[in-house]
Design a protein around this motif. Structure first.
Motif, PDB file in Angstrom:
ATOM      1  N   TYR A 173      24.792  -0.772   0.357  1.00  0.00           N
ATOM      2  CA  TYR A 173      24.093  -0.875   1.634  1.00  0.00           C
ATOM      3  C   TYR A 173      22.617  -0.490   1.483  1.00  0.00           C
ATOM      4  O   TYR A 173      22.287   0.480   0.806  1.00  0.00           O
ATOM      5  N   LEU A 174      21.752  -1.273   2.120  1.00  0.00           N
ATOM      6  CA  LEU A 174      20.330  -0.952   2.210  1.00  0.00           C
ATOM      7  C   LEU A 174      19.901  -1.172   3.655  1.00  0.00           C
ATOM      8  O   LEU A 174      20.580  -1.850   4.434  1.00  0.00           O
ATOM      9  N   GLU A 175      18.750  -0.627   4.003  1.00  0.00           N
ATOM     10  CA  GLU A 175      18.271  -0.774   5.381  1.00  0.00           C
ATOM     11  C   GLU A 175      16.755  -0.792   5.388  1.00  0.00           C
ATOM     12  O   GLU A 175      16.102  -0.143   4.569  1.00  0.00           O
ATOM     13  N   LEU A 176      16.203  -1.571   6.317  1.00  0.00           N
ATOM     14  CA  LEU A 176      14.760  -1.605   6.505  1.00  0.00           C
ATOM     15  C   LEU A 176      14.461  -1.644   8.000  1.00  0.00           C
ATOM     16  O   LEU A 176      14.979  -2.501   8.725  1.00  0.00           O
ATOM     17  N   ASP A 177      13.643  -0.726   8.425  1.00  0.00           N
ATOM     18  CA  ASP A 177      13.107  -0.760   9.778  1.00  0.00           C
ATOM     19  C   ASP A 177      11.853  -1.625   9.733  1.00  0.00           C
ATOM     20  O   ASP A 177      10.833  -1.246   9.140  1.00  0.00           O
ATOM     21  N   LEU A 178      11.931  -2.817  10.320  1.00  0.00           N
ATOM     22  CA  LEU A 178      10.825  -3.771  10.228  1.00  0.00           C
ATOM     23  C   LEU A 178       9.521  -3.227  10.809  1.00  0.00           C
ATOM     24  O   LEU A 178       8.431  -3.674  10.438  1.00  0.00           O
ATOM     25  N   SER A 179       9.633  -2.229  11.700  1.00  0.00           N
ATOM     26  CA  SER A 179       8.417  -1.674  12.301  1.00  0.00           C
ATOM     27  C   SER A 179       7.594  -0.862  11.316  1.00  0.00           C
ATOM     28  O   SER A 179       6.437  -0.530  11.590  1.00  0.00           O
ATOM     29  N   THR A 180       8.171  -0.562  10.135  1.00  0.00           N
ATOM     30  CA  THR A 180       7.442   0.225   9.130  1.00  0.00           C
ATOM     31  C   THR A 180       6.651  -0.648   8.158  1.00  0.00           C
ATOM     32  O   THR A 180       5.953  -0.132   7.284  1.00  0.00           O
ATOM     33  N   VAL A 181       6.756  -1.960   8.290  1.00  0.00           N
ATOM     34  CA  VAL A 181       6.080  -2.871   7.367  1.00  0.00           C
ATOM     35  C   VAL A 181       4.574  -2.840   7.614  1.00  0.00           C
ATOM     36  O   VAL A 181       4.116  -2.848   8.765  1.00  0.00           O
ATOM     37  N   VAL A 182       3.804  -2.793   6.525  1.00  0.00           N
ATOM     38  CA  VAL A 182       2.340  -2.783   6.634  1.00  0.00           C
ATOM     39  C   VAL A 182       1.777  -3.979   5.865  1.00  0.00           C
ATOM     40  O   VAL A 182       2.420  -4.517   4.958  1.00  0.00           O
ATOM     41  N   PRO A 183       0.563  -4.411   6.213  1.00  0.00           N
ATOM     42  CA  PRO A 183      -0.067  -5.500   5.455  1.00  0.00           C
ATOM     43  C   PRO A 183      -0.114  -5.167   3.961  1.00  0.00           C
ATOM     44  O   PRO A 183      -0.468  -4.050   3.577  1.00  0.00           O
ATOM     45  N   SER A 184       0.245  -6.157   3.130  1.00  0.00           N
ATOM     46  CA  SER A 184       0.417  -5.901   1.699  1.00  0.00           C
ATOM     47  C   SER A 184      -0.024  -7.101   0.881  1.00  0.00           C
ATOM     48  O   SER A 184      -0.128  -8.217   1.386  1.00  0.00           O
ATOM     49  N   ILE A 185      -0.245  -6.828  -0.397  1.00  0.00           N
ATOM     50  CA  ILE A 185      -0.388  -7.867  -1.408  1.00  0.00           C
ATOM     51  C   ILE A 185       0.501  -7.457  -2.572  1.00  0.00           C
ATOM     52  O   ILE A 185       1.088  -6.362  -2.570  1.00  0.00           O
ATOM     53  N   ALA A 186       0.646  -8.322  -3.581  1.00  0.00           N
ATOM     54  CA  ALA A 186       1.429  -7.967  -4.771  1.00  0.00           C
ATOM     55  C   ALA A 186       0.698  -8.468  -6.002  1.00  0.00           C
ATOM     56  O   ALA A 186       0.209  -9.597  -6.037  1.00  0.00           O
ATOM     57  N   GLY A 187       0.615  -7.626  -7.017  1.00  0.00           N
ATOM     58  CA  GLY A 187      -0.058  -8.051  -8.239  1.00  0.00           C
ATOM     59  C   GLY A 187      -0.432  -6.856  -9.095  1.00  0.00           C
ATOM     60  O   GLY A 187      -0.073  -5.726  -8.766  1.00  0.00           O
ATOM     61  N   PRO A 188      -1.089  -7.123 -10.220  1.00  0.00           N
ATOM     62  CA  PRO A 188      -1.722  -8.382 -10.621  1.00  0.00           C
ATOM     63  C   PRO A 188      -0.856  -9.320 -11.454  1.00  0.00           C
ATOM     64  O   PRO A 188      -1.327 -10.366 -11.875  1.00  0.00           O
ATOM     65  N   LYS A 189       0.435  -8.985 -11.666  1.00  0.00           N
ATOM     66  CA  LYS A 189       1.201  -9.893 -12.527  1.00  0.00           C
ATOM     67  C   LYS A 189       2.669 -10.025 -12.178  1.00  0.00           C
ATOM     68  O   LYS A 189       3.369 -10.796 -12.816  1.00  0.00           O
ATOM     69  N   ARG A 190       3.170  -9.292 -11.169  1.00  0.00           N
ATOM     70  CA  ARG A 190       4.581  -9.408 -10.819  1.00  0.00           C
ATOM     71  C   ARG A 190       4.735  -9.396  -9.297  1.00  0.00           C
ATOM     72  O   ARG A 190       4.046  -8.630  -8.613  1.00  0.00           O
ATOM     73  N   PRO A 191       5.669 -10.184  -8.767  1.00  0.00           N
ATOM     74  CA  PRO A 191       5.851 -10.224  -7.314  1.00  0.00           C
ATOM     75  C   PRO A 191       6.336  -8.904  -6.736  1.00  0.00           C
ATOM     76  O   PRO A 191       6.091  -8.620  -5.562  1.00  0.00           O
ATOM     77  N   GLN A 192       7.038  -8.111  -7.530  1.00  0.00           N
ATOM     78  CA  GLN A 192       7.576  -6.850  -7.006  1.00  0.00           C
ATOM     79  C   GLN A 192       6.557  -5.714  -6.998  1.00  0.00           C
ATOM     80  O   GLN A 192       6.828  -4.636  -6.490  1.00  0.00           O
ATOM     81  N   ASP A 193       5.380  -5.954  -7.551  1.00  0.00           N
ATOM     82  CA  ASP A 193       4.354  -4.908  -7.603  1.00  0.00           C
ATOM     83  C   ASP A 193       3.541  -4.910  -6.309  1.00  0.00           C
ATOM     84  O   ASP A 193       2.355  -5.255  -6.282  1.00  0.00           O
ATOM     85  N   ARG A 194       4.207  -4.493  -5.222  1.00  0.00           N
ATOM     86  CA  ARG A 194       3.563  -4.504  -3.903  1.00  0.00           C
ATOM     87  C   ARG A 194       2.536  -3.382  -3.793  1.00  0.00           C
ATOM     88  O   ARG A 194       2.753  -2.273  -4.270  1.00  0.00           O
ATOM     89  N   VAL A 195       1.436  -3.710  -3.147  1.00  0.00           N
ATOM     90  CA  VAL A 195       0.379  -2.735  -2.878  1.00  0.00           C
ATOM     91  C   VAL A 195       0.001  -2.858  -1.406  1.00  0.00           C
ATOM     92  O   VAL A 195      -0.252  -3.967  -0.925  1.00  0.00           O
ATOM     93  N   ALA A 196      -0.009  -1.742  -0.684  1.00  0.00           N
ATOM     94  CA  ALA A 196      -0.487  -1.783   0.697  1.00  0.00           C
ATOM     95  C   ALA A 196      -1.935  -2.237   0.704  1.00  0.00           C
ATOM     96  O   ALA A 196      -2.732  -1.834  -0.161  1.00  0.00           O
ATOM     97  N   LEU A 197      -2.293  -3.095   1.646  1.00  0.00           N
ATOM     98  CA  LEU A 197      -3.650  -3.638   1.688  1.00  0.00           C
ATOM     99  C   LEU A 197      -4.690  -2.520   1.759  1.00  0.00           C
ATOM    100  O   LEU A 197      -5.770  -2.637   1.169  1.00  0.00           O
ATOM    101  N   SER A 198      -4.350  -1.441   2.432  1.00  0.00           N
ATOM    102  CA  SER A 198      -5.286  -0.318   2.558  1.00  0.00           C
ATOM    103  C   SER A 198      -5.563   0.344   1.209  1.00  0.00           C
ATOM    104  O   SER A 198      -6.564   1.040   1.046  1.00  0.00           O
TER     105      SER A 198
END
Length: 925
Positions: A354-379
């Motif tokens: 089981y996993l869970e995500l509260d969608l209200s916690t999502v922040v603007p993001s990008i991912a990189g510089p070489k893998r899709p899972q390497d998320r970085v908050a835009l800030s």
């Protein structure tokens, strides 16, 4: 074939006066609390039960599925249909054409080789962004596409006429996965009066986009897809299913892209390779269908087999919007509710994890510089970029570069073979970041380029480019930017490649196209373009400046893949972002940018303009969606989707049930898979005296293995084409030449970012040739040819997550045709492991906790692998014994784990591959 129906499940369903035969799940014990995805598989078994390959025991075991147990029960899944894109679809049709000849040579009927399940191919991977930033970009790029690919397209038109139940969606229509959800997907299939869940396998790993529509499907290699087209079920173990609960709703300022990057990071961290992921909970109803498709699309990036949403009112609304008939929509609703496939909050399925995500916690993001899972908050993007840049900004050496190479490139800073005593330094700006400014002239204007400059900003790929919430957000941001007097930076190659013609329809209706054009985001094509490496060349002055100063420049794209070397040969760093952020970075012109504190420019009154000043509100986006998208757009654009334009219809179409191969063709050639094949397979042999062709590290993707992108003139493939009279300008891409095995094997393991530890200090397709006394460094292709001439089998050594990424069948085909008999890794990604078996290559893993390094393997040894012959007895050995002999004669031994996971895979391996198995089965039948 009629079902044995041991459970008496066959019945009828009445919908609006029409009767459909169905196989009810209600009578199967345990079915009610199964996850949605496993209910779909259960119906599949009920309907295809034959008493031999699919038995009452299989059905009962699935109903009594133990969510906590390790997968061990093999089932045979029969997908309802097959979906293909042209890069992977062309070799499928090539192989089917070759199989027809092979059947005839073995005394069979060639017309037996015919799709037994609906097969649909969408031509979407061949358009290249040659022309951009001008009104005629689309027309020019389509012209170039036909010039380059006319030969392939003629072949596909032959296939459309020669094979039954095979349809082709011509170029310039849309991206395969978007065409799939907007038109091809049925959600509930009807065939011969029987209604059943729509399921599919596809020759692209992002086939999972259709999971957003409640359709169970995933990416397979082309060889598996061909088998499915020919009626062979997909052999699989009943998987673990991860329940992902969604709560809350997405906050203002965050987009579907931000949601999917957050989910990707969370699931990759949790570990879902080989598992199903299924979304449930009250938050599901708040997720629009387009966003569900965006999430499903990224399943390969977090490693799961699928990422599926159940059917609900949101599903029905989307089916209505996209022009499905009232009867079809009524059937989907009635069938889903009858079978327990409707999203019901009162029944919580049993999940393995089981996993869970509260969608209200999502922040603007990008991912990189070489893998899709390497998320970085835009800030935090500017800070994260600076931290990553030091891995890409090349050191200036105080030594002669010819003296480098004292230790493996994989261990050296930035992959360069530096001597331990060298003292490299990185030129830096006054604020401490790597900086190496160089001036170039663009259209009479002098501009400065530096590390981190964004040279490609592309709204591209299936992930986001038909999602109205992000596409209209991008367009409205463009409008606001233009109104403020902002412009894209001159060094940025801008492009817009929507997933569907409907996008440009609603852009026109909303009146936003002129603003996108003003910022250089002209329509360049309806296709994958940048996300698959079809970004086209950078403007020559930019490319020259980047190469001369060896700059680490950046691409920003709204895609799903940002692996090294994938997007453009001049670009080292690649970031995934939402379409509006793609435009924002085109305005900024650099990744070294903080959108909170750095101004994008000044308005007409001289005031600073920040991203927050031009970001459209959620209400504005929703209102624009409501006023600009209609059902009529979909019905118009898909009214005659298989007909094509004048270019397509005017192509000369070859005739005949077997294909007339052109010996001079450099696009389509008859492959050697069935040469000398007997009716019965020869016994499996142990592997003796094998040499290592490549020793690789962790996270080697199919992009590193499979030929992709442009063909360089000095590469083995480039030399082959030149020898066959092809001019450099007509080389085209590897993807466009997938129907020619001679080109493809020369490009296997030739990715410019591949680091083969046998040849330290090199990048690209290089190895050492141990057939010669001094074991010189040479190309992987030339070494493989030398090994073949000496009768030496080959092995590949690698680390964790070997073969991750797209479901590229040529990653396995090329491996096999180069002479590799086994691949030994720490772990495999699902599709590539399966594809290796499908090509007769043995997948092995080091003992638990061991690696090539812990075992002291250098790649200079010879390998003997014994115990493989146990497969001749009908069993699958758990391990085989590996003896490694070093150049000095010393030996190491270990037991490698055999990753042939099912009896069906064992049958494929015994036959030398899945196509040989299918061919022999058809002849025997």
């Amino acid at each position: 074939m009629a079902s044995v129906d041991s459970f008496g499940a066959r019945g009828a369903l009445e919908v609006n006066g029409q009767s459909y035969e169905i196989f009810r799940l209600a009578g199967i014990e345990g079915a009610e609390t199964l996850p949605y995805s496993l209910k779909v598989l259960l119906e599949n078994l009920l309907r295809t039960e034959d008493g031999a390959n699919i038995t009452a025991e299989h059905i009962s075991k699935l109903g009594h599925w133990d969510q906590n147990a390790a997968p061990e029960t093999e089932i045979q899944f029969t997908p309802a249909r097959v979906i293909m894109q042209d890069f992977t679809g062309v070799p499928c049709v090539v192989d089917l054409a070759t199989m027809r000849e092979a059947v005839a040579e073995l005394g069979g009927d060639p017309t037996k080789i015919n799709p037994l399940a609906p097969a649909e191919l969408v031509i979407d991977h061949s358009v290249i962004t040659d022309v951009f930033g001008r009104p005629d970009a689309f027309e020019r790029n389509v012209e170039f596409e036909y010039q380059r690919n006319g030969e392939r397209y003629q072949f596909l038109r032959w296939g459309q006429t020669a094979f039954d139940d095979f349809k082709v969606v011509p170029p310039g229509t849309g991206i395969v996965h978007q065409v799939n959800i907007e038109h091809l997907a049925r959600t509930v299939m009807v065939r011969d009066g029987v209604a059943y869940p729509d399921t599919c396998v596809g020759t692209d790993s992002h086939t999972t986009m259709v999971n957003g529509l409640g359709v169970l499907g995933w990416g397979v290699g082309g060889i598996e897809a061909e088998a499915a087209m020919l009626g062979q079920p997909v052999s699989m173990l009943i998987p673990k299913v991860v329940g992902f609960k969604l709560t809350g709703s997405v906050p203002a300022g965050a987009t579907a892209t931000d949601v999917v990057l957050t989910i990707t990071q969370q699931l990759r961290k949790h570990g879902v390779v080989g598992k199903f992921v299924e979304f449930y909970g009250e938050g599901v109803a708040a997720v629009p269908l387009a966003n569900r498709a965006t999430i499903g699309n990224m399943s390969p990036e977090f490693g799961s087999t699928c990422a599926i949403f159940p059917i609900d009112d949101v599903t029905l609304d989307y089916l209505r919007l996209t022009g499905r008939s009232d009867q079809d929509v009524a059937l989907v609703e009635a069938y889903a509710k009858e079978q327990g496939l409707w999203h019901d909050l009162s029944v919580e399925p049993r999940f393995s994890e089981y996993l869970e995500l509260d969608l209200s916690t999502v922040v603007p993001s990008i991912a990189g510089p070489k893998r899709p899972q390497d998320r970085v908050a835009l800030s935090e993007a500017k800070e994260a970029f600076r931290g990553a840049l030091t891995d890409y900004a090349i050191e200036e050496l105080d030594v002669d570069p010819s003296e480098t190479g004292s230790f493996p490139a994989s261990d050296a800073p930035n992959g360069h073979g530096l001597n331990v005593n060298d003292e490299p330094h990185v030129p830096r700006s006054s604020d401490g970041r790597p900086s190496k400014k160089t001036t170039v002239s663009l259209n009479g204007q002098e501009v400065e380029l530096d590390h981190g400059h964004v040279v490609i900003a592309s709204i591209t790929s299936c992930t986001n480019t038909s999602n109205p919430s992000v596409m209209l957000a991008a367009a409205l941001l463009a409008k606001n930017a233009v109104d403020k007097g902002l412009a894209s930076k001159p060094w940025v190659k801008t492009s817009l490649a929507p997933g569907s013609k409907v996008v440009t329809d609603y852009y026109e209706k909303a009146g936003v196209t002129p603003y996108l054009d003003k910022l250089g985001f002209h329509l360049v094509g309806y296709g994958c373009t940048t996300c698959i490496g079809n970004s086209g060349p950078l403007p020559e002055p930019v490319s020259a400046g980047v190469q001369e100063a060896d700059l680490a420049v950046v691409s920003v794209l709204s895609g799903n893949r940002n692996f090294e070397g994938r997007i453009n040969p001049d670009v080292k760093m690649n970031y995934l972002a939402s379409p509006p952020l793609v435009i924002a970075y085109a305005l900024a012109g650099t990744m070294d940018f903080d959108f909170e504190t750095d101004a994008l420019g000044k308005d007409q009154d001289g005031n600073d303009v920040f991203l927050r000043d031009i970001w459209p509100s959620a209400d504005e986006v929703e209102a624009t969606i409501a006023n600009s998208i209609s059902k009529e757009m979909f019905t118009k654009d898909y009214a005659d989707v298989f007909a094509g334009d004048e270019r397509w219809q005017s192509l000369p179409t070859p005739e005949g049930k077997t294909f007339a191969w052109d010996p001079e063709s450099t696009y389509v050639r008859k492959p050697p898979y069935f040469e000398g094949m007997a009716k019965d397979p020869a016994p499996v042999q142990d592997i003796a005296g094998a040499r290592v062709l490549a020793k690789l590290g962790d996270s080697v993707t199919t992009d590193h293995i499979s030929p992709a992108g442009s063909i360089k003139a000095d590469s083995p493939a480039g030399k082959y084409l030149a020898e066959h009279g092809v001019e450099r300008k007509d080389f085209n891409s590897y993807g466009s030449r997938r129907g020619n095995h001679e080109v493809m094997i020369r490009g296997t393991f030739a990715n410019i970012r591949l680091r083969n530890q046998i040849a330290p200090g090199t990048e690209g397709g290089f190895t050492r040739d141990f057939t010669k006394d001094d074991a010189p460094v040479t190309t992987i292709y030339d070494a493989a040819q030398a090994y073949a001439e000496s009768g030496t089998p080959l092995v590949i050594l690698a680390g964790k997550e070997y073969g991750s990424g797209s479901s590229r069948d040529w990653a396995a085909k090329g491996t096999a045709l180069l002479g590799a008999k086994a691949v030994i890794t720490e772990s495999f990604e699902r599709i590539h492991r399966s594809n290796l078996i499908g090509m007769g290559v043995l997948p092995l893993q080091y003992p638990e906790g061991e690696t090539a390094e812990s075992l002291g393997l250098t790649g200079e040894e010879t390998f003997d692998i014994t115990g493989v012959t146990e497969l001749n007895d009908g069993s699958i050995p758990r391990t085989v014994h590996v003896t490694v002999t070093a150049p000095d004669g010393s030996e190491k031994e270990f037991d490698a784990v055999v990753r042939i996971d099912t009896p069906g895979e064992a049958d494929y391996y015994r036959n030398g591959g899945i196509l040989q198995y299918v061919l022999r089965s058809l002849i025997a039948g």
